[in-house]
Structure formats: structure tokens, C-alpha cells
Design an enzyme around this catalytic site. Structure first.
Site, PDB file in Angstrom:
ATOM      1  N   ASP A   8       0.877  -1.170   0.000  1.00 39.40           N
ATOM      2  CA  ASP A   8       0.000   0.000   0.000  1.00 39.40           C
ATOM      3  C   ASP A   8       0.917   1.224   0.000  1.00 39.40           C
ATOM      4  OD1 ASP A   8       0.903   0.223   2.608  1.00 39.40           O
ATOM      5  OD2 ASP A   8      -1.080   0.140   3.548  1.00 39.40           O
ATOM      6  N   HIS A   9       0.352   2.400   0.232  1.00 43.10           N
ATOM      7  CA  HIS A   9       1.145   3.643   0.218  1.00 43.10           C
ATOM      8  C   HIS A   9       2.244   3.609   1.289  1.00 43.10           C
ATOM      9  CE1 HIS A   9      -2.309   3.907   2.852  1.00 43.10           C
ATOM     10  NE2 HIS A   9      -1.644   4.784   3.597  1.00 43.10           N
ATOM     11  N   CYS A  65       3.074  -3.316   4.051  1.00 46.77           N
ATOM     12  CA  CYS A  65       2.186  -2.216   4.451  1.00 46.77           C
ATOM     13  C   CYS A  65       2.873  -1.516   5.623  1.00 46.77           C
ATOM     14  CB  CYS A  65       0.775  -2.701   4.760  1.00 46.77           C
ATOM     15  SG  CYS A  65       0.618  -3.840   6.148  1.00 46.77           S
ATOM     16  N   GLY A  66       2.148  -0.710   6.380  1.00 48.96           N
ATOM     17  CA  GLY A  66       2.794   0.059   7.441  1.00 48.96           C
ATOM     18  C   GLY A  66       3.399  -0.822   8.521  1.00 48.96           C
ATOM     19  N   THR A  67       2.577  -1.697   9.075  1.00 50.81           N
ATOM     20  CA  THR A  67       3.062  -2.605  10.125  1.00 50.81           C
ATOM     21  C   THR A  67       3.333  -4.012   9.595  1.00 50.81           C
ATOM     22  OG1 THR A  67       0.791  -3.241  10.603  1.00 50.81           O
ATOM     23  CG2 THR A  67       1.735  -1.455  11.947  1.00 50.81           C
ATOM     24  N   GLY A  68       2.713  -4.351   8.493  1.00 43.42           N
ATOM     25  CA  GLY A  68       2.757  -5.724   7.971  1.00 43.42           C
ATOM     26  C   GLY A  68       1.591  -6.543   8.487  1.00 43.42           C
ATOM     27  N   ILE A  69       0.876  -6.017   9.458  1.00 47.76           N
ATOM     28  CA  ILE A  69      -0.205  -6.803  10.085  1.00 47.76           C
ATOM     29  C   ILE A  69      -1.391  -6.976   9.132  1.00 47.76           C
ATOM     30  CG2 ILE A  69      -1.882  -6.865  11.976  1.00 47.76           C
ATOM     31  CD1 ILE A  69       0.258  -5.357  13.684  1.00 47.76           C
ATOM     32  N   GLY A  70      -1.835  -5.879   8.552  1.00 46.03           N
ATOM     33  CA  GLY A  70      -2.986  -5.947   7.648  1.00 46.03           C
ATOM     34  C   GLY A  70      -2.724  -6.883   6.479  1.00 46.03           C
ATOM     35  N   MET A  71      -1.579  -6.744   5.857  1.00 46.65           N
ATOM     36  CA  MET A  71      -1.234  -7.601   4.715  1.00 46.65           C
ATOM     37  C   MET A  71      -1.165  -9.068   5.134  1.00 46.65           C
ATOM     38  SD  MET A  71      -0.949  -6.086   1.792  1.00 46.65           S
ATOM     39  CE  MET A  71      -0.293  -4.707   0.824  1.00 46.65           C
ATOM     40  N   HIS A  98      11.021 -23.872   8.792  1.00 48.94           N
ATOM     41  CA  HIS A  98       9.971 -24.661   9.442  1.00 48.94           C
ATOM     42  C   HIS A  98       8.603 -24.532   8.787  1.00 48.94           C
ATOM     43  CE1 HIS A  98      12.073 -25.215  13.630  1.00 48.94           C
ATOM     44  NE2 HIS A  98      12.857 -25.528  12.602  1.00 48.94           N
ATOM     45  N   ARG A 132       9.934 -33.414   9.656  1.00 51.67           N
ATOM     46  CA  ARG A 132       8.767 -33.371  10.549  1.00 51.67           C
ATOM     47  C   ARG A 132       7.839 -32.200  10.234  1.00 51.67           C
ATOM     48  NH1 ARG A 132      12.980 -30.890  13.000  1.00 51.67           N
ATOM     49  NH2 ARG A 132      12.620 -29.132  14.400  1.00 51.67           N
ATOM     50  N   HIS A 133       8.362 -31.189   9.556  1.00 56.35           N
ATOM     51  CA  HIS A 133       7.530 -30.015   9.269  1.00 56.35           C
ATOM     52  C   HIS A 133       6.515 -30.267   8.154  1.00 56.35           C
ATOM     53  CE1 HIS A 133      10.069 -27.919  12.017  1.00 56.35           C
ATOM     54  NE2 HIS A 133      11.138 -28.272  11.319  1.00 56.35           N
TER      55      HIS A 133
END
Ligand code: RB5
Length: 147
Positions: A8-9, A65-71, A98, A132-133
Site C-alpha cells: 500500500d502507500h 504495508c505500514g506494520t505488515g499486520i494488515g497484509m 519450518h 517433521r515439518h
């Protein structure tokens, strides 16, 4: 590899840095926008990149994005996507070893460009450990299939 990118911006400037790093590393890129500093909605770009990865059109994706959380929230809604928000190197490495993460998410307002580039370099060059992963990843796919 073919890498789909989106921001995003708030992630635009960092995306430009990442694009040139990937070019230096010899990867093919597909930029799904945004292309201007005008305020936009991150789900629009996160969805496009995630579909490109889930469909196999791209080998991997990088979202900013700004925090990476939304994306991250958006990307992990798309079946087949394993998106990892990594604002430091240890997570970037572990998300490949992993989790076989196929989408990397960065917070453009949290970290600087040099760290971001180091994270991308690490994430792009660390292999999946398998073993195992694999069974754990299969269980994630089973959860997606229950939907
Ligand atoms: C945009 O202001 C901001 O909310 C977005 O970039 C992101 O941080 C959302 O998670």
C-alpha cells in the site's frame, strides 16, 4: 524465481528497494502495485499477490504495508498461502526452514530499508527443512479444506 510484490502507500518506498534487490539477485518480478503515494487499501494489493502465489503464477510473494499486520491477515485468508510477517532476521529464517512460508510480509513503518533488504535476502535464500515439518503443513492444508 518469479516473485509477486505488492504494497500500500505505507510500503511503497520499501517495495522499490526490495524490487531493486530482487533484480540484483536475478529474480523475475511482477509488481501488483500500488504505484503512487496516494492512500489506498492494503487488502486490494494483498489479495492480488496472494492469488498469484496460490495459483502458481508466482513462486513466492512479498507484501509490505505500514506494520505488515494488515497484509498478513489478508494473505493468510487465501488457501495455499503461508504468509509470515518478519520484521527481524530470525523469523525470516525460521519461516522458511519450518513453515515453508511462500509470502513474506514486511512493516514499512517499523523497520529501515537496510534491515528489510537483509530480511529479504535471508528469506529468499533459506530452504525449507522438510522432515517433521511436512506433516504440520499438511495439517494446515486440511484446515483449509474444512472451510
Ligand atoms: C495504513 O495507514 C496502514 O493502516 C497500513 O499500511 C497497515 O499498517 C495495516 O495493517
Amino acid at each position: 524465481m518469479r516473485i509477486a510484490l505488492g504494497s500500500d502507500h505505507a510500503g511503497l518506498e520499501m517495495k522499490k528497494e526490495v524490487l531493486s534487490l530482487l533484480q540484483e539477485m536475478g529474480h523475475e518480478q511482477a509488481d501488483y502495485g500500488t504505484d503512487t503515494p496516494q492512500s489506498v487499501d492494503y487488502p486490494d494489493f494483498g489479495e492480488k499477490v496472494s492469488h498469484a502465489v496460490a495459483s502458481g503464477e508466482a513462486d513466492r510473494g512479498i507484501l509490505i504495508c505500514g506494520t505488515g499486520i494488515g497484509m498478513s491477515i489478508v494473505a493468510n485468508k487465501i488457501p495455499g498461502v503461508r504468509a509470515a510477517l518478519c520484521n527481524e532476521l530470525f523469523s525470516a529464517r525460521m519461516s522458511r526452514l519450518h513453515n515453508d512460508a511462500n509470502v513474506l510480509v514486511l512493516g514499512g513503518r517499523i523497520i529501515g530499508k537496510d534491515l528489510a533488504k537483509e530480511i529479504v535476502r535471508t528469506w529468499m535464500t533459506t530452504p525449507f527443512e522438510g522432515g517433521r515439518h511436512c506433516n504440520r503443513l499438511k495439517k494446515i492444508t486440511l484446515i483449509e479444506e474444512k472451510r
